[in-house]
Design a protein around this motif. Structure first.
Motif, PDB file in Angstrom:
ATOM      1  N   LEU A  26       0.922  -1.210  -0.165  1.00 41.73           N
ATOM      2  CA  LEU A  26      -0.007  -0.098   0.058  1.00 41.73           C
ATOM      3  C   LEU A  26       0.813   1.161  -0.061  1.00 41.73           C
ATOM      4  O   LEU A  26       1.551   1.500   0.846  1.00 41.73           O
ATOM      5  N   PHE A  27       0.798   1.943  -1.052  1.00 45.64           N
ATOM      6  CA  PHE A  27       1.869   2.965  -1.293  1.00 45.64           C
ATOM      7  C   PHE A  27       1.572   4.294  -0.694  1.00 45.64           C
ATOM      8  O   PHE A  27       2.068   5.227  -0.199  1.00 45.64           O
ATOM      9  N   TYR A  28       0.187   4.421  -0.261  1.00 43.04           N
ATOM     10  CA  TYR A  28      -0.409   5.711   0.213  1.00 43.04           C
ATOM     11  C   TYR A  28      -0.102   7.035  -0.943  1.00 43.04           C
ATOM     12  O   TYR A  28       0.384   8.224  -0.282  1.00 43.04           O
ATOM     13  N   ASN A  29       0.037   6.702  -2.022  1.00 40.97           N
ATOM     14  CA  ASN A  29       0.271   7.749  -3.157  1.00 40.97           C
ATOM     15  C   ASN A  29      -0.529   7.060  -4.199  1.00 40.97           C
ATOM     16  O   ASN A  29      -0.451   6.022  -4.717  1.00 40.97           O
ATOM     17  N   THR A  30      -1.329   8.106  -4.661  1.00 41.97           N
ATOM     18  CA  THR A  30      -2.364   7.690  -5.922  1.00 41.97           C
ATOM     19  C   THR A  30      -1.475   7.413  -7.027  1.00 41.97           C
ATOM     20  O   THR A  30      -2.268   6.481  -8.016  1.00 41.97           O
ATOM     21  N   LEU A  31      -0.328   7.884  -7.416  1.00 45.63           N
ATOM     22  CA  LEU A  31       0.001   7.576  -8.608  1.00 45.63           C
ATOM     23  C   LEU A  31       0.161   5.933  -8.766  1.00 45.63           C
ATOM     24  O   LEU A  31       0.192   5.337  -9.686  1.00 45.63           O
ATOM     25  N   PHE A  32       0.605   5.462  -7.489  1.00 46.64           N
ATOM     26  CA  PHE A  32       0.981   3.942  -7.547  1.00 46.64           C
ATOM     27  C   PHE A  32      -0.438   3.106  -7.244  1.00 46.64           C
ATOM     28  O   PHE A  32      -0.726   1.939  -7.780  1.00 46.64           O
ATOM     29  N   ASP A  33      -1.068   3.559  -6.110  1.00 42.90           N
ATOM     30  CA  ASP A  33      -2.339   2.867  -5.651  1.00 42.90           C
ATOM     31  C   ASP A  33      -3.264   2.660  -6.656  1.00 42.90           C
ATOM     32  O   ASP A  33      -4.197   1.759  -6.809  1.00 42.90           O
ATOM     33  N   GLU A  34      -3.444   3.829  -7.703  1.00 41.36           N
ATOM     34  CA  GLU A  34      -4.528   3.822  -8.720  1.00 41.36           C
ATOM     35  C   GLU A  34      -4.256   2.776  -9.879  1.00 41.36           C
ATOM     36  O   GLU A  34      -4.954   2.255 -10.530  1.00 41.36           O
ATOM     37  N   ASN A  35      -2.715   2.491  -9.897  1.00 41.12           N
ATOM     38  CA  ASN A  35      -2.402   1.712 -10.941  1.00 41.12           C
ATOM     39  C   ASN A  35      -2.404  -0.051 -10.234  1.00 41.12           C
ATOM     40  O   ASN A  35      -1.575  -0.781 -10.910  1.00 41.12           O
ATOM     41  N   ALA A  36      -2.867   0.007  -9.174  1.00 41.05           N
ATOM     42  CA  ALA A  36      -2.959  -1.286  -8.595  1.00 41.05           C
ATOM     43  C   ALA A  36      -4.475  -1.823  -8.245  1.00 41.05           C
ATOM     44  O   ALA A  36      -4.956  -2.533  -7.899  1.00 41.05           O
ATOM     45  N   SER A  37      -5.357  -0.870  -8.771  1.00 42.59           N
ATOM     46  CA  SER A  37      -6.921  -1.250  -8.565  1.00 42.59           C
ATOM     47  C   SER A  37      -7.744  -0.191  -9.560  1.00 42.59           C
ATOM     48  O   SER A  37      -7.493   0.866  -9.919  1.00 42.59           O
ATOM     49  N   CYS A  38      -8.766  -0.927  -9.820  1.00 41.80           N
ATOM     50  CA  CYS A  38      -9.783  -0.095 -10.595  1.00 41.80           C
ATOM     51  C   CYS A  38     -10.123   1.050 -10.033  1.00 41.80           C
ATOM     52  O   CYS A  38     -10.096   1.002  -8.593  1.00 41.80           O
ATOM     53  N   HIS A  39     -10.384   2.414 -10.706  1.00 48.18           N
ATOM     54  CA  HIS A  39     -10.575   3.362  -9.858  1.00 48.18           C
ATOM     55  C   HIS A  39     -11.510   4.277 -10.758  1.00 48.18           C
ATOM     56  O   HIS A  39     -11.737   4.273 -12.080  1.00 48.18           O
ATOM     57  N   LEU A  40     -12.067   5.225  -9.913  1.00 46.19           N
ATOM     58  CA  LEU A  40     -12.853   6.272 -10.497  1.00 46.19           C
ATOM     59  C   LEU A  40     -12.185   7.652  -9.981  1.00 46.19           C
ATOM     60  O   LEU A  40     -11.429   7.858  -9.104  1.00 46.19           O
ATOM     61  N   ALA A  41     -12.618   8.918 -10.723  1.00 48.82           N
ATOM     62  CA  ALA A  41     -12.119   9.987 -10.372  1.00 48.82           C
ATOM     63  C   ALA A  41     -13.486  11.067 -10.209  1.00 48.82           C
ATOM     64  O   ALA A  41     -14.219  11.125 -11.172  1.00 48.82           O
ATOM     65  N   LEU A  42     -13.353  11.793  -9.175  1.00 43.83           N
ATOM     66  CA  LEU A  42     -14.196  12.938  -8.861  1.00 43.83           C
ATOM     67  C   LEU A  42     -13.781  13.980  -9.649  1.00 43.83           C
ATOM     68  O   LEU A  42     -12.619  14.334  -9.751  1.00 43.83           O
ATOM     69  N   GLY A  43     -14.647  14.818 -10.107  1.00 39.87           N
ATOM     70  CA  GLY A  43     -14.239  16.159 -10.891  1.00 39.87           C
ATOM     71  C   GLY A  43     -14.107  16.179 -12.433  1.00 39.87           C
ATOM     72  O   GLY A  43     -14.933  15.322 -12.875  1.00 39.87           O
ATOM     73  N   LYS A  44     -13.334  16.742 -12.914  1.00 48.01           N
ATOM     74  CA  LYS A  44     -13.224  17.101 -14.228  1.00 48.01           C
ATOM     75  C   LYS A  44     -12.849  15.838 -15.104  1.00 48.01           C
ATOM     76  O   LYS A  44     -11.860  15.073 -14.808  1.00 48.01           O
ATOM     77  N   ALA A  45     -13.581  15.672 -16.298  1.00 50.92           N
ATOM     78  CA  ALA A  45     -13.118  14.652 -17.285  1.00 50.92           C
ATOM     79  C   ALA A  45     -12.113  15.283 -18.274  1.00 50.92           C
ATOM     80  O   ALA A  45     -11.890  16.295 -18.475  1.00 50.92           O
ATOM     81  N   TYR A  46     -11.272  14.129 -18.788  1.00 50.45           N
ATOM     82  CA  TYR A  46     -10.394  14.388 -19.688  1.00 50.45           C
ATOM     83  C   TYR A  46     -11.168  14.437 -21.042  1.00 50.45           C
ATOM     84  O   TYR A  46     -11.658  13.520 -21.467  1.00 50.45           O
TER      85      TYR A  46
END
Length: 409
Positions: free
Chosen positions: A331-351
């Protein structure tokens, strides 16, 4: 730390992450603790033909002092010179590198109101910069190297020096610098991710259904004319770059008003120097209408109140649990790594790049397609070993996309 590996990492970032062009300027945003690596990247950039390199250092320990003791008015203003800094280099078509490394709980004793006010003011002032970077008008990349405080959070049972070295070794492995030829390894990796994105684009699902035993039960409609993307993205000039290193995801755009049900977090979210953990969000017609969190509830509340678009989704990303970062068990406690270990969603602005011709559309046209707009874009993790995802086409045909946390396609 092996100096040769640092040189290989810096070269990889410059040549594949940013794909830096001859006579292009590179802007590096770096924590002050990561200065030795920022200098290594700068050297690699000059050797690759950069016109110049500009390093913008951040000091989170000073920032904590400022948040604790400065008067309120400081956080209600954003200096013109800082805005001019980003816009000047943006308009010169500079490439932007961010080194994402911080103490996950550096601001746990800071008033959440101050943090949210400062972020809203900064994001408003830098709206043009953020929008153009998110539209890939400039090449950009996010990478990481350790700091002592972060390493101690990840490996709390180890002495500082061992924790730091271990986290560095793990990071180098996640970005394939431990291979004989990291650039070749990344070329193969991005091709594999592109194949998954191509398959999802051909499937043309209307919506996805997410379910697991943790309590996630969500129907997520995809935006009209959505596109699935993966590692390799392009500037308007056709320069290919990799925005995140590491990356294991394929991602697209939810329809702003088309999300219904509940999602439960699978990993803590490090946001604004605070941890939000064991939280759930309930959506109705795209908007978060209820939430709970065992840790960081007030921070989550401020996040959802940032602006009109904050309680809506801007991204859906698929990542199998059988992937290198996930398999590390860390568990990295850093989104750059943790989001690439798990399906994820993002609140806010779309790409906007996740829509066909999205970068050429006006805000009104984007809204008609279902794109969300906001001052924020915050990823949070929902993937588990028993996650199932079913894709449903416009004519009602169902296909299993994920089974037991992994791709079934």
């Amino acid at each position: 730390m092996n100096l040769n590996n640092l040189e290989k990492y810096a070269e990889l970032i410059v040549k594949r992450g940013l794909n830096l062009q001859k006579d292009q300027i590179l802007v590096i945003n770096s924590p002050i603790e990561c200065a030795p690596f920022a200098r290594e990247v700068a050297k690699a950039a000059y050797l690759a033909g950069a016109k110049d390199v500009v390093i913008n250092y951040k000091d989170e320990l000073f920032s904590k002092i400022r948040f604790l003791h400065a008067p309120d008015i400081v956080f209600e203003e954003f200096p013109d010179w800082q805005k001019d800094f980003y816009l000047t280099y943006l308009h010169q078509k500079a490439a932007f590198l961010s080194i994402a490394a911080s103490d996950p709980e550096i601001f746990k004793d800071v008033d959440p109101n101050r943090l949210s006010t400062a972020q809203k003011v900064a994001n408003t002032a830098l709206k043009e910069y953020r929008e153009k970077v998110m539209n890939n008008e400039n090449a950009w990349c996010v990478v990481s190297v350790p700091t002592i405080a972060w390493a101690k959070k990840v490996f709390s049972h180890l002495p500082e020096d061992k924790a730091y070295n271990k986290l560095f070794d793990v990071i180098l492995k996640t970005v394939r610098v431990d291979t004989e030829d990291p650039i070749k390894a990344w070329d193969e990796h991005k091709d594999n991710l592109n194949k998954r994105a191509d398959y999802l684009n051909k499937s043309d699902f209307s919506y996805l259904i997410f379910k697991n035993s943790a309590g996630t039960d969500l129907k997520l409609e995809l935006a009209e004319d959505h596109v699935w993307l993966s590692a390799l993205e392009y500037t308007p000039e056709g320069i290919g770059f990799i925005a995140n290193m590491p990356t294991e995801e394929v991602f697209s755009m939810p329809k702003k008003t088309g999300v219904n049900g509940t999602v439960v977090s699978s990993k803590p979210l490090n946001y604004n120097g605070n941890l939000i953990d064991n939280f759930s969000l309930t959506f109705k017609d795209g908007k978060v209408v209820d939430f709970s969190a065992k840790k960081g509830s007030e921070v989550l509340k401020r996040l959802l109140e940032m602006d009109e678009g904050a309680p809506y989704l801007g991204e859906v990303a698929l990542v199998p649990v059988d992937s290198p970062i996930s398999n590390s068990g860390i568990l990295f406690y850093n989104t750059l790594f943790d989001e690439n270990a798990s399906c994820h969603l993002a609140l806010g602005k779309a790409y906007n790049v996740c829509l066909k011709d999205g970068t050429k559309m006006s805000q009104e046209q984007l809204a008609q397609k279902g794109a969300n707009d906001s001052l924020i874009h915050v990823d949070f993790m929902i993937g588990t070993k028993d996650l199932s995802i079913i894709g449903v086409t416009k004519d009602g045909k169902e296909q299993v996309v994920f089974q037991d946390g992994n791709f079934a396609i």
